[in-house]
Design an enzyme around this catalytic site. Structure first.
Site, short mmCIF file in Angstrom:
data_model
loop_
_atom_site.label_atom_id
_atom_site.label_comp_id
_atom_site.label_asym_id
_atom_site.label_seq_id
_atom_site.Cartn_x
_atom_site.Cartn_y
_atom_site.Cartn_z
N ALA A 71 -0.58 -5.03 16.48
CA ALA A 71 0.75 -4.97 17.08
C ALA A 71 1.73 -5.93 16.40
O ALA A 71 2.91 -5.60 16.25
CB ALA A 71 0.67 -5.27 18.57
N GLN A 169 0.14 -3.03 25.98
CA GLN A 169 -0.61 -3.12 27.24
C GLN A 169 -0.61 -1.82 28.03
O GLN A 169 -1.27 -1.75 29.07
CB GLN A 169 -0.03 -4.25 28.10
CG GLN A 169 -0.11 -5.63 27.49
CD GLN A 169 -1.54 -6.14 27.35
OE1 GLN A 169 -2.48 -5.59 27.91
NE2 GLN A 169 -1.72 -7.21 26.58
N SER A 185 -1.68 -1.31 19.80
CA SER A 185 -2.75 -2.20 19.37
C SER A 185 -4.07 -1.63 19.86
O SER A 185 -4.28 -1.47 21.06
CB SER A 185 -2.55 -3.60 19.95
OG SER A 185 -3.61 -4.46 19.59
N ALA A 186 -4.98 -1.30 18.94
CA ALA A 186 -6.22 -0.62 19.31
C ALA A 186 -7.12 -1.48 20.19
O ALA A 186 -7.76 -0.98 21.11
CB ALA A 186 -6.96 -0.17 18.06
N HIS A 187 -7.20 -2.78 19.91
CA HIS A 187 -8.17 -3.60 20.63
C HIS A 187 -7.76 -3.90 22.07
O HIS A 187 -8.55 -4.45 22.84
CB HIS A 187 -8.46 -4.90 19.87
CG HIS A 187 -7.39 -5.94 19.96
ND1 HIS A 187 -7.46 -6.99 20.85
CD2 HIS A 187 -6.24 -6.11 19.28
CE1 HIS A 187 -6.39 -7.76 20.70
NE2 HIS A 187 -5.63 -7.24 19.75
N THR A 220 -4.17 -2.03 1.65
CA THR A 220 -5.12 -0.93 1.78
C THR A 220 -5.34 -0.59 3.25
O THR A 220 -5.52 -1.48 4.09
CB THR A 220 -6.46 -1.33 1.14
OG1 THR A 220 -6.24 -1.65 -0.23
CG2 THR A 220 -7.48 -0.21 1.24
N CYS A 301 -1.97 -15.63 22.63
CA CYS A 301 -1.28 -16.21 21.47
C CYS A 301 -0.54 -17.49 21.82
O CYS A 301 -0.07 -18.20 20.95
CB CYS A 301 -0.31 -15.20 20.89
SG CYS A 301 -1.10 -13.70 20.29
#
Length: 351
Positions: A71, A169, A185-187, A220, A301
């Site tokens: 994100a 979220q 954000s995938a996690h 990449t 964070c």
């Protein structure tokens, strides 16, 4: 020996779903660079594009998708490369927003929402604006964009601006707002760490900035992460969690009997900010950790600092209450028994 820990810090990161882990491992076997022109590279490219299409389909997104490292990078591209002269952000955004747009104008909150009058005044100033507002606040669970066709988004569009929604979220849990750009954000939803996305309605909204991802990102591509991301979105949504919305709100009510749940506005069912009646947040974290429960004092964070939460201050929460506030967040694999156990421990410490 320390007791087995119950994890209730899913807003920071949530455990990877088995389906996403399997897809990630399958992707690791496709080791070639998707940008390489040879046969192995073309196979990797085909798998990456398949993952791109699957993420878009799972989210019902008709526009473009840029895979990112998470994100924070998606915010940096969306805010840093948007074709606009000014950046406007709500006062309660994640720290990554302020890092991506350090000179942004802050929009004040009013009764748990972005003040529409302040937004109108900011939009009336010269120069096109890109406006960043999160869908669900990561510290309080306040829903800032409760409708897909949101009046704030219409307000920005009518003024000729662009709207960026940080859905870190909410993605995989609720429908996406009808924004010009969406951050993922995938996690946060059961996918792997190290992969996210910026959804863009039209690439014409952005200045190119790299050699990969159609020229809008350098680096990449993370193919295993992209496959795990798609698998997590396809595996289950909020309706498939181990708890129901009713159970999660009952849990919130149980915590409020021995403290104060901070609810600045419309409340989601998986993130709760609750103030202990006496102990400071840091003391509560230590006590609950010793009792076998993982919670936090806000965004991962910024929760390592001892200063007052900027988000809670932005919502108008007084300093003493903010000092005693912790965050409890629920995920796809949280069980009713775990919620009951935490509620009992919370009552034991604060009763």
């Amino acid at each position: 020996m320390a007791p087995e820990q119950t994890y209730l810090d899913h807003a920071a990161t949530t455990p990877i779903m088995p389906e996403a882990r399997d897809a990630w491992l399958q992707g690791a076997a496709i080791w070639a660079n998707p940008s390489s022109p040879h046969k192995a590279g073309r196979a990797a490219r085909a798998a990456l594009e398949d993952a791109r299409d699957r993420v878009k389909k799972a989210l019902g997104w008709q526009g473009e998708l840029i895979f990112t490292s998470g994100a924070s990078e998606a915010l940096a591209i969306g805010l840093g490369r948007a074709k606009a002269e000014r950046r406007l952000v709500s006062a309660v955004e994640h720290d990554a927003v302020f890092r991506a747009a350090p000179d942004a104008q802050e929009l004040p909150m009013r009764e748990g929402e972005v003040d529409p009058e302040a937004l109108a005044a900011a939009l009336a100033q010269p120069g096109r604006a890109v406006v960043a507002i999160q869908s669900i606040n990561s510290e309080t669970g306040t829903i800032l964009l409760p409708y897909a066709d949101n009046p704030l988004i219409r307000q920005v569009r009518e003024a000729g601006g662009l709207f960026l929604a940080d859905c870190s979220q909410s993605a995989g849990k609720a429908a996406l707002p009808d924004a010009d750009m969406v951050v993922l954000s995938a996690h946060k939803l059961g996918g792997p760490i190290g992969i996210g996305a910026l959804l863009v309605k039209d690439f014409a909204m952005l200045e190119p900035s790299g050699g990969q991802e159609r020229g809008y990102r350098a680096g990449t591509e993370n193919l295993p992460g992209a496959l795990g991301f798609a698998a997590a979105l396809e595996a289950r949504g909020l309706e498939d969690w181990a708890t129901t919305a009713e159970q999660r709100f009952d849990f919130k009510n149980a915590l409020s009997r021995y403290g104060e749940v901070i609810q600045p506005g419309v409340q989601c069912s998986h993130i709760f900010a609750v103030a202990a009646p006496r102990l400071a947040a840091t003391a509560m974290l230590i006590r609950m950790d010793a009792m076998g429960f993982a919670i936090s004092a806000g965004s991962a964070c910024s929760s390592g600092t001892l200063k007052q939460s900027r988000v809670l201050k932005g919502f108008g929460i007084d300093e003493d209450l903010a000092r005693r506030t912790v965050r409890v967040s629920i995920g796809w694999n949280t069980t009713p028994a775990e919620l009951d156990a935490f509620a009992e421990a919370w009552a034991q410490v604060n009763g």
